[in-house]
Every structure is written in structure tokens, then in C-alpha cells.
Design a protein around this motif. Structure first.
Motif: not given
Length: 329
Positions: A76-103
Motif C-alpha cells: 500500500d505504501i509503495l503504491t502511494v509512493k509511486l502515485g506521489v512520484e507520478i503527481l510530481k510530473i503530471v498536473s492532474g490526477r493519479v488513479s490508485t487502485e484498491v486491493d482487488a481481493s476486496l472487490s
């Protein structure tokens, strides 16, 4: 000089990068980016992300997590950290997925979304830049309804049919990701066909149907075509609200100078005054899904695939940090 097909497309549609590859996002500078468990796993295997992984593990360990929970928290932390790095590059939004086992668990999906957003906030990212990505099961859509009522924006993924799109509209979700390529793959196999002309491509037609339905009924949920197999499929949906495209196809579009014309426009959609949008109930949703073999199989197959990807990442982390445990799924 003719503009590249990508530049022309960007004038008609918001282009989103479908990747966790920071270098590719840097290269193509999309407005938004989407990730999923498969893309996170690929990103985790890239040497340049080793520091992110180690930082995520160190943080999870410092928080007191152990064994299976330590690995899950690290993911979960890695997923968010990658999202944070992406948001340093893009000006908009990032989609971050919930664990699919909880679907199929509404409450657990809501709780996980809150956990992810709390992590983003700890890294200084406000929730208006995050789309919580959830599979388009009935339970997932109801979770999105709860989250949207709290002001949390959601992206409903693994969407293969109008019944799913209608339920998402009822839930007031911000954005849906109807899949194109996976629908085409399914029909090619089911009908033993090698090729469909783009005007008959079942994946492209599915997204067009949903787009037209939404615009006819003035539904505010945005439509983002996803899961493309070819440049032709991408251009076949030019004019869609958004399109999320993998780096290889973005590169192809950037290298082409084909003239791009809008295939979807609000002007082409006539308001449907005869048939008002009727809210779809749980029993109807389940029945329609079960009777749509393509959507039924692809939804479950997609969830299973994302669970496998998360398990692969779990195994990678266990090996990296010398942790012995059984994968909990």
C-alpha cells in the motif's frame, strides 16, 4: 507541418498515461496517469524504484506491522509512493487502485480507500488529486457511492457493459474506465475471428454505446476508454472524455502524422427524451451481468489477474527482505 497524431488527439481528448513507468510519464507529459496492481508490480521490478521499495518497507516496519500485514502495508505504501512520484510530473490526477481481493466487500473497500488517502495526505497530497480505483462489481460500485458522498473521487475499472455503466451513474462516480482491448480479445476468441474493422470493433462499439448513453441522459460521470490494443482503437474513440493509453501506443501516436478526427462528440448525441434513465437495482445488475458472458468472465478474470499481480509483488518483497510467509489470498 502536420502535427503528430498524439498532438491532434490531445486537442480532442484528455490523454492519460496508463503506466507506473515514471520515465514514460516524463516523456509524454499527460494530464493524468492511471496505475493498477499489474503496473505497480512491473514498476517494482525496475531498478530505479528500489529506493521507493526500501523506503516503503522501512516505513511499514516502523509502524509496527509484522509478517503478512507487513508485506500488505508495504505494498500500500509503495503504491502511494509511486502515485506521489507520478503527481510530481503530471498536473492532474493519479488513479490508485484498491486491493482487488476486496472487490466484493463494500465496507473493506471503503476502509482501504480511506487508508490510501491518509497515506497520500501524510505525503502532502490532497485527495482532489487522487482517483480511488475500484472494480465495477455491485459491491465496488456501492463503495464508490459512499466515497463520492464523502467528496472522494472514484474511477470504476474493469467495466465491460452498459449495466455496469448505469450502476456507476446511479452511484455518482467521477469517472469510469470501460475496457476496449479485453473486449476485442474475448470476441476474437469466442467468434474465432482474427480481425475486426475498427467500425465493427466490439470494444470500441461498447465504449461508444456507453458514451452516447451518458451524454443522452446528461450523466456527469466522465468516460475514459482504457485497455487498448492498437493505435486504431485509440483513434476510433477520439473525442471521448478521456483515454488512458500505454506508453508504447503513446510513442506510436507520437510518431504518426495521421489526420485525427473526432469520432465522439457531444454535438452528435441527441438528447433521449423518450427513455429516461432508470436506476438499476442490485438484482437487475446481477442478472444482467450473469447473462452477459463476456462481461461476467472479463470482470472476474480481471479481478483474478490483479490479485495475482499483487501476489507476485508480495512474493518479490518477501524475497527481497527475507520474509517467509504464506500469501494470504
Amino acid at each position: 507541418m502536420t502535427q503528430s497524431s498524439l498532438a491532434q488527439l490531445k486537442a480532442l481528448t484528455t490523454i492519460v498515461a496508463d503506466t507506473g513507468d515514471l520515465a514514460a510519464i516524463e516523456q509524454f507529459r499527460p494530464l493524468d496517469a492511471t496505475t493498477n496492481p499489474s503496473l505497480i508490480t512491473v514498476a517494482a521490478n525496475q531498478p530505479e524504484n528500489r529506493v521507493l521499495i526500501e523506503d516503503a518497507y522501512t516505513q511499514a516496519k516502523a509502524e509496527g506491522y509484522l509478517h503478512d500485514e507487513l508485506i500488505e502495508r508495504t505494498i500500500d505504501i509503495l503504491t502511494v509512493k509511486l502515485g506521489v512520484e507520478i503527481l510530481k510530473i503530471v498536473s492532474g490526477r493519479v488513479s490508485t487502485e484498491v486491493d482487488a481481493s476486496l472487490s466484493y466487500d463494500t465496507d473493506a473497500t471503503v476502509a482501504k480507500a480511506h487508508e490510501l488517502l491518509k497515506l497520500y495526505k501524510e505525503y502532502g497530497v490532497e485527495q482532489d488529486r487522487i482517483l480511488i480505483k475500484i472494480a465495477s462489481t455491485w459491491e465496488g460500485i456501492q463503495a464508490a457511492k459512499i466515497l463520492e458522498a464523502e467528496g472522494i473521487h472514484c474511477n470504476l475499472t474493469l467495466l465491460f457493459g452498459l449495466h455496469q455503466a448505469k450502476a456507476c451513474a446511479d452511484a455518482g462516480v467521477t469517472l469510469i474506465s470501460p475496457f476496449v482491448g479485453r473486449i476485442l480479445d474475448w470476441y476474437k476468441k469466442a467468434e474465432n475471428v482474427d480481425h475486426y474493422p475498427i467500425e465493427k470493433d466490439p470494444g470500441v462499439l461498447s465504449v461508444k454505446q456507453i458514451y452516447h448513453y451518458y451524454k443522452q441522459h446528461s450523466i456527469k460521470t466522465e468516460v475514459m476508454g482504457a485497455s487498448f490494443r492498437s493505435v486504431d482503437q485509440v483513434l476510433g474513440l477520439a473525442g471521448c472524455d478521456l483515454l488512458t493509453v500505454a506508453p508504447n501506443l503513446l510513442a506510436d501516436l507520437n510518431n504518426e502524422q495521421r489526420v485525427v478526427t473526432a469520432q465522439l462528440t457531444v454535438d452528435h448525441v441527441h438528447s433521449n427524451h423518450e427513455a429516461t434513465h432508470q436506476a438499476i437495482q442490485k438484482d437487475d445488475f446481477k442478472s444482467q451481468l450473469e447473462h452477459d458472458l463476456m462481461a461476467f468472465q472479463l470482470l472476474q478474470g480481471g479481478i483474478d489477474g490483479f490479485i495475482r499481480a499483487r501476489d507476485q509483488l508480495s512474493t518479490l518483497l518477501r524475497q527481497s527482505f527475507g520474509i517467509d510467509a504464506t500469501i494470504h489470498h
